[in-house]
Write an enzyme that holds these catalytic residues in place. Structure first.
Site, mmCIF file in Angstrom:
data_model
loop_
_atom_site.group_PDB
_atom_site.id
_atom_site.type_symbol
_atom_site.label_atom_id
_atom_site.label_comp_id
_atom_site.label_asym_id
_atom_site.label_seq_id
_atom_site.Cartn_x
_atom_site.Cartn_y
_atom_site.Cartn_z
ATOM 1 N N ARG A 73 0.865 -1.184 0.000
ATOM 2 C CA ARG A 73 0.000 0.000 0.000
ATOM 3 C C ARG A 73 0.902 1.235 0.000
ATOM 4 O O ARG A 73 1.629 1.480 0.967
ATOM 5 C CB ARG A 73 -0.906 -0.020 1.228
ATOM 6 N N HIS A 117 -2.374 11.097 0.796
ATOM 7 C CA HIS A 117 -1.831 10.886 2.130
ATOM 8 C C HIS A 117 -1.166 12.190 2.571
ATOM 9 O O HIS A 117 0.035 12.239 2.828
ATOM 10 C CB HIS A 117 -0.842 9.713 2.142
ATOM 11 N N GLU A 162 -6.775 8.819 6.309
ATOM 12 C CA GLU A 162 -6.962 9.563 7.553
ATOM 13 C C GLU A 162 -7.342 11.029 7.335
ATOM 14 O O GLU A 162 -6.613 11.951 7.719
ATOM 15 C CB GLU A 162 -5.705 9.468 8.416
ATOM 16 N N ASN A 292 -7.221 2.240 10.252
ATOM 17 C CA ASN A 292 -5.904 2.450 10.849
ATOM 18 C C ASN A 292 -6.061 2.501 12.356
ATOM 19 O O ASN A 292 -6.891 3.252 12.879
ATOM 20 C CB ASN A 292 -5.283 3.767 10.356
ATOM 21 N N TYR A 294 -3.896 2.297 16.259
ATOM 22 C CA TYR A 294 -2.649 2.276 17.015
ATOM 23 C C TYR A 294 -2.876 2.156 18.524
ATOM 24 O O TYR A 294 -2.081 1.522 19.209
ATOM 25 C CB TYR A 294 -1.839 3.548 16.732
ATOM 26 N N GLU A 367 -3.353 0.170 8.455
ATOM 27 C CA GLU A 367 -2.153 0.578 9.196
ATOM 28 C C GLU A 367 -2.266 0.044 10.612
ATOM 29 O O GLU A 367 -3.303 0.194 11.256
ATOM 30 C CB GLU A 367 -1.987 2.099 9.281
#
Length: 465
Positions: A73, A117, A162, A292, A294, A367
């Site tokens: 990606r 991005h 995002e 995504n 985290y 991600e």
């Protein structure tokens, strides 16, 4: 465990890896301007050279093949292929991505393209950037042109990565490019990013037909109340969820903005920048929702006194917010990564299951990864057991979510390489491949070899590489 059709990949972003900032006809982006502004990034670091992927692309693809990646990606630098954000494409810029796609296909790796991005052409920012409705239409035309160039070889297209960060870190807190601190501008930017997504999906489908996979990638947040028994804290989670998640999820996947969001920000704006018919334009069918993830966050009602923040640098995935002055996001207990973000695989299970039940769309984790204080061993290798533990825990979370019914079809580790980590410059390393920034030498870390074995076998155990 995951099945033969599950996609295993890794991801990067153009400004973080490519370098060659003034080569091949590339124009400046907002991140060029931002990173060259004193005080904006750690140590004044810029992406001028980054990890020189522009010149080392074939070497990097060979490394991907050695790791057995099924997919890569990457993002297209809008100012590399269309320097001013409009007009004809730059042939030299297009040739770079065409060559990358060909190299990936030759290596048996599926290219997954992200069109945006965060590296908006600087010329468009001069005209207002994402606060200007025209930027959404310019993006759709750029998407159409690139689909025409690569569409015969690329089957999966992601419109935005995002957009929450682009809108709220870029226009509310100002810790990301373009560095503006205006909550109303952030809300305008969020809407025009939504509009850009919808227009681009329609443009790509018009160009390529139905035999193409279209996606958008969101950094959907998981926030929990500081005190589940406190109605104020529960409402704080609702408020943050509205401006962190549903401001994108609902118009894209349901065709409307949530009423509670509109009520929460009514003291700031009446949303008059949303024109009649916009939500229908935004609400285009997508084939995959990129997720995504985290860390998790905590929200609570502000109880007076100094406001606590979950991060000292403002670019946590859970701050800032707008329209909720009586909400605060206190620090989250550890363990933490080098970013100060907590490690909580259960949050990923919670998120994927929630998205499945509420939106019923296939998903990929586009991600997931961690920065740690890597040390090079005497053998020249980074023995990153912490990163392996993080990845294993979160990939197991994907397994658990799938067992709970969530339709998750792929996982992309962030990131393939150490690289330019936005406002943190080169101070934070997310890669499973170490990059020596002086020599540009690439050396797989233990985590890369561990991930390669996982890709080959589909088995999570053991933890050692």
């Amino acid at each position: 465990m995951f099945g033969p059709d599950f996609v295993w990949g890794s991801a990067t972003a153009a400004y973080q890896v490519e370098g060659a900032a003034t080569e091949g006809g590339r124009g400046p982006s907002i991140w060029d301007v931002f990173s060259h502004t004193p005080g904006r990034t750690f140590n004044g670091d810029t992406g001028d050279v980054a990890i020189d992927h522009y010149h080392r692309m074939r070497e990097d693809v060979a490394l991907m093949a050695d790791l057995g990646l099924g997919a890569y990606r990457f993002s297209i630098s809008w100012p590399r292929v269309q320097p001013g954000g409009g007009g004809q494409l730059n042939p030299e810029g297009v040739a770079f991505y065409s060559g990358l796609v060909d190299a990936l296909l030759e290596a048996g790796i599926t290219p997954v393209v992200t069109l945006y991005h965060w590296d908006l052409p600087a010329e468009l920012q001069d005209a207002g950037g994402w606060t200007n409705r025209d930027t959404a239409h310019a993006f759709a035309e750029y998407a159409r042109l690139m689909a025409g160039e690569l569409g015969g070889r690329v089957r999966m297209w992601t419109t935005l990565n995002e957009p929450w960060c682009a809108a709220f870190l870029g226009y509310a807190s100002g810790v990301h490019a373009p560095g503006i601190t205006d909550p109303v501008a952030a809300l305008q930017a969020a809407h025009h990013l939504n509009l850009a997504h919808g227009l681009a999906v329609a443009a790509i489908r018009d160009e390529l037909g139905s035999d193409v996979t279209l996606a958008v990638t969101l950094n959907t947040h998981v926030n929990r109340p500081a005190d589940p028994g406190d109605p104020g804290d529960v409402d704080a989670v609702r408020r943050v969820d509205a401006v962190g998640n549903r401001i994108f999820l609902d118009p894209m996947l349901r065709g409307y903005y949530p009423q509670d969001l509109l009520d929460d920000v009514a003291h700031l704006t009446d949303f008059s920048f949303v024109h009649e018919g916009d939500t229908a334009l935004i609400h285009q069918p997508v084939d995959v929702l990129g997720v995504n993830y985290y860390c998790t966050g905590i929200a609570r009602a502000h109880r007076g006194g100094a406001r606590e923040s979950s991060t000292t640098h403002g670019d946590s995935p859970h701050s800032p917010w707008v329209g909720a002055d009586d909400v605060e996001l206190p620090p989250v207990p550890g363990p933490h990564t080098a970013m100060g973000w907590n490690i909580d695989p259960d949050g990923l299970v919670e998120l994927l299951v929630r998205l499945h039940h509420e939106y019923r769309v296939p998903m990929m984790v586009t991600e997931n990864g961690a920065a740690f204080e890597d040390e090079v061993g005497a053998d020249g290798i980074v023995h990153d057991a912490h990163r392996i533990g993080y990845l294993r825990g979160h990939i197991d979370a994907v397994r658990r979510a799938r067992e709970a019914g969530a339709d998750v079809r792929g996982y992309f580790v962030w990131s393939l390489f150490d690289n330019f980590e936005w406002a943190y410059g080169y101070e934070r390393r997310f890669g499973i491949v170490r990059v020596d920034y002086d020599t540009q030498a690439r050396t797989p870390k233990d985590s890369a070899r561990w991930y390669a074995r996982l890709v080959a076998t589909g088995e999570l155990d053991p933890l050692t590489p």
